[in-house]
Design an enzyme around this catalytic site. Structure first.
Site, PDB file in Angstrom:
ATOM      1  N   SER A   1       0.851  -1.189   0.000  1.00  0.00           N
ATOM      2  CA  SER A   1       0.000   0.000   0.000  1.00  0.00           C
ATOM      3  C   SER A   1       0.884   1.235   0.000  1.00  0.00           C
ATOM      4  O   SER A   1       1.665   1.449   0.931  1.00  0.00           O
ATOM      5  CB  SER A   1      -0.894   0.010   1.246  1.00  0.00           C
ATOM      6  OG  SER A   1      -1.423   1.313   1.420  1.00  0.00           O
TER       7      SER A   1
ATOM      8  N   HIS B   1      -1.252  -1.330  -4.254  1.00  0.00           N
ATOM      9  CA  HIS B   1      -2.527  -0.989  -3.623  1.00  0.00           C
ATOM     10  C   HIS B   1      -2.595   0.529  -3.407  1.00  0.00           C
ATOM     11  O   HIS B   1      -1.735   1.111  -2.745  1.00  0.00           O
ATOM     12  CB  HIS B   1      -2.635  -1.748  -2.296  1.00  0.00           C
ATOM     13  CG  HIS B   1      -3.942  -1.596  -1.602  1.00  0.00           C
ATOM     14  ND1 HIS B   1      -5.064  -2.325  -1.950  1.00  0.00           N
ATOM     15  CD2 HIS B   1      -4.318  -0.813  -0.576  1.00  0.00           C
ATOM     16  CE1 HIS B   1      -6.067  -1.994  -1.158  1.00  0.00           C
ATOM     17  NE2 HIS B   1      -5.646  -1.069  -0.312  1.00  0.00           N
TER      18      HIS B   1
ATOM     19  N   ASP C   1      -4.785   3.604  -1.984  1.00  0.00           N
ATOM     20  CA  ASP C   1      -5.885   3.929  -1.077  1.00  0.00           C
ATOM     21  C   ASP C   1      -6.444   5.314  -1.372  1.00  0.00           C
ATOM     22  O   ASP C   1      -5.796   6.328  -1.137  1.00  0.00           O
ATOM     23  CB  ASP C   1      -5.384   3.872   0.371  1.00  0.00           C
ATOM     24  CG  ASP C   1      -5.164   2.442   0.826  1.00  0.00           C
ATOM     25  OD1 ASP C   1      -6.107   1.641   0.718  1.00  0.00           O
ATOM     26  OD2 ASP C   1      -4.047   2.127   1.277  1.00  0.00           O
TER      27      ASP C   1
ATOM     28  N   MET D   1      -9.124   8.060  -0.462  1.00  0.00           N
ATOM     29  CA  MET D   1     -10.003   8.463   0.659  1.00  0.00           C
ATOM     30  C   MET D   1     -10.516   9.874   0.430  1.00  0.00           C
ATOM     31  O   MET D   1      -9.773  10.742  -0.032  1.00  0.00           O
ATOM     32  CB  MET D   1      -9.219   8.422   1.970  1.00  0.00           C
ATOM     33  CG  MET D   1      -8.542   7.093   2.254  1.00  0.00           C
ATOM     34  SD  MET D   1      -7.836   7.062   3.910  1.00  0.00           S
ATOM     35  CE  MET D   1      -6.875   5.536   3.824  1.00  0.00           C
TER      36      MET D   1
ATOM     37  N   HIS E   1      -8.448   1.065  -4.116  1.00  0.00           N
ATOM     38  CA  HIS E   1      -9.383   0.792  -3.027  1.00  0.00           C
ATOM     39  C   HIS E   1     -10.110   2.105  -2.722  1.00  0.00           C
ATOM     40  O   HIS E   1      -9.526   3.015  -2.151  1.00  0.00           O
ATOM     41  CB  HIS E   1      -8.561   0.289  -1.816  1.00  0.00           C
ATOM     42  CG  HIS E   1      -9.351   0.069  -0.576  1.00  0.00           C
ATOM     43  ND1 HIS E   1      -8.755  -0.096   0.662  1.00  0.00           N
ATOM     44  CD2 HIS E   1     -10.683  -0.041  -0.357  1.00  0.00           C
ATOM     45  CE1 HIS E   1      -9.673  -0.294   1.578  1.00  0.00           C
ATOM     46  NE2 HIS E   1     -10.859  -0.246   0.996  1.00  0.00           N
TER      47      HIS E   1
ATOM     48  N   MET F   1     -12.247   4.302  -0.779  1.00  0.00           N
ATOM     49  CA  MET F   1     -12.905   4.555   0.513  1.00  0.00           C
ATOM     50  C   MET F   1     -13.570   5.910   0.406  1.00  0.00           C
ATOM     51  O   MET F   1     -13.143   6.906   1.004  1.00  0.00           O
ATOM     52  CB  MET F   1     -11.848   4.511   1.639  1.00  0.00           C
ATOM     53  CG  MET F   1     -11.390   3.088   1.940  1.00  0.00           C
ATOM     54  SD  MET F   1      -9.825   3.026   2.809  1.00  0.00           S
ATOM     55  CE  MET F   1      -8.708   3.196   1.419  1.00  0.00           C
TER      56      MET F   1
ATOM     57  N   MET G   1     -11.540  -5.830   5.170  1.00  0.00           N
ATOM     58  CA  MET G   1     -10.777  -4.882   5.982  1.00  0.00           C
ATOM     59  C   MET G   1     -10.512  -5.508   7.340  1.00  0.00           C
ATOM     60  O   MET G   1     -11.457  -5.907   8.030  1.00  0.00           O
ATOM     61  CB  MET G   1     -11.563  -3.584   6.187  1.00  0.00           C
ATOM     62  CG  MET G   1     -11.666  -2.649   4.999  1.00  0.00           C
ATOM     63  SD  MET G   1     -10.117  -2.008   4.326  1.00  0.00           S
ATOM     64  CE  MET G   1      -9.224  -1.457   5.760  1.00  0.00           C
TER      65      MET G   1
ATOM     66  N   ASP H   1      -6.722  -6.507   4.073  1.00  0.00           N
ATOM     67  CA  ASP H   1      -6.106  -5.181   4.128  1.00  0.00           C
ATOM     68  C   ASP H   1      -6.193  -4.607   5.535  1.00  0.00           C
ATOM     69  O   ASP H   1      -7.285  -4.374   6.041  1.00  0.00           O
ATOM     70  CB  ASP H   1      -6.853  -4.278   3.124  1.00  0.00           C
ATOM     71  CG  ASP H   1      -6.289  -2.878   3.043  1.00  0.00           C
ATOM     72  OD1 ASP H   1      -5.222  -2.617   3.617  1.00  0.00           O
ATOM     73  OD2 ASP H   1      -6.942  -2.042   2.375  1.00  0.00           O
TER      74      ASP H   1
END
Ligand code: DX5
Ligand code: ZN
Length: 220
Positions: free
Chosen positions: A7, A32, A34, A36, A65, A67, A136, A174
């Site tokens: 990540s 990965h 992330d 957000m 991913h 979020m 998660m 994750d």
């Protein structure tokens, strides 16, 4: 076969190209990313322009991913930006089937992400439309949190659910994955292993990936 997915949340964003090369040298195959939005989770990270730049910088599989709230509005844009895998949270999307179908139609693998407090039954109906499920094992928002121990059993129950339905859905895990727990989650059925601080928090991310691969290997 398992794959290590570093990540980049824990990488140095000013030296991203070097940090990516380091984990690829160690044997990582998936990156990965992330995303957000400061709404679905209490943190803001990176978005589409960074994914576009990453796409030009690496041939590794790009795993976004999301979020974010209302992921259905943005999911296809992440595929167009270069993502090979896109996951959306079951808690954030009232139209999960539609979003998963749109990700696949755009040419990427579609994933359902699920929070520690959400039961697996919430994704049961959408399971046949997903290529992978991201479990998660911390509450999303930040790197460096402790692995929630009950997650291993959740992986095991999801593995059974997938096998019972004769699906080929892959399981990604994750949050808080490190050399001490990677073996147990692989044995439980996880195949895509995300790690942030356990890789980029180490002096040599290359060596850290190698150690995780070694620890994850299940000898039969
Ligand atoms: C947390 C993110 C994770 C995070 C993992 O919300 O989804 O991908 O970067 O970091 P570690 O491995 O440090 O828990
Ligand atoms: Zn993540």
């Amino acid at each position: 076969m398992f794959e290590i997915a570093p990540s980049i949340l824990s990488a140095d964003f000013a030296r991203l190209a070097d940090d990516i090369q380091a984990v690829e040298n160690g044997g990582a195959t998936i990156l990965h990313v992330d995303v957000m939005d400061g709404h679905f989770v209490p943190n803001i990270t990176i978005g589409l322009p960074v994914v576009r730049s990453l796409r030009k910088a690496t041939k590794m599989t790009l795993d976004c991913h999301l979020m974010i709230s209302e992921p259905g509005v943005y999911a296809e844009q992440f595929v167009k930006a270069g993502a090979d895998m896109v996951s959306v949270h079951v808690e954030a999307d009232a139209h999960l089937h539609r979003t998963l179908s749109a990700i696949r139609a755009a040419g990427a693998k579609a994933g359902i992400a699920i929070n520690p407090g959400t039961p697996l039954v919430a994704l049961e109906e959408a399971l046949p439309f997903a290529d992978f499920v991201l479990i998660m094992s911390v509450n999303p928002g930040f790197g460096g949190q402790a692995f929630i121990e009950t997650s291993t059993d959740k992986v095991r129950r999801l593995r059974r659910m997938i096998d019972d339905r004769r699906l080929s859905t892959r399981i990604e895990i994750d949050g808080g994955i490190d050399a001490s727990n990677i073996h147990e989650v692989v044995e439980a059925g996880a195949e895509i292993l995300v790690a942030g601080s356990a890789i980029y928090g180490k002096p040599s991310p290359t060596e850290a990936v190698r150690e995780l691969i070694d620890k994850a290997t299940v000898w039969v």
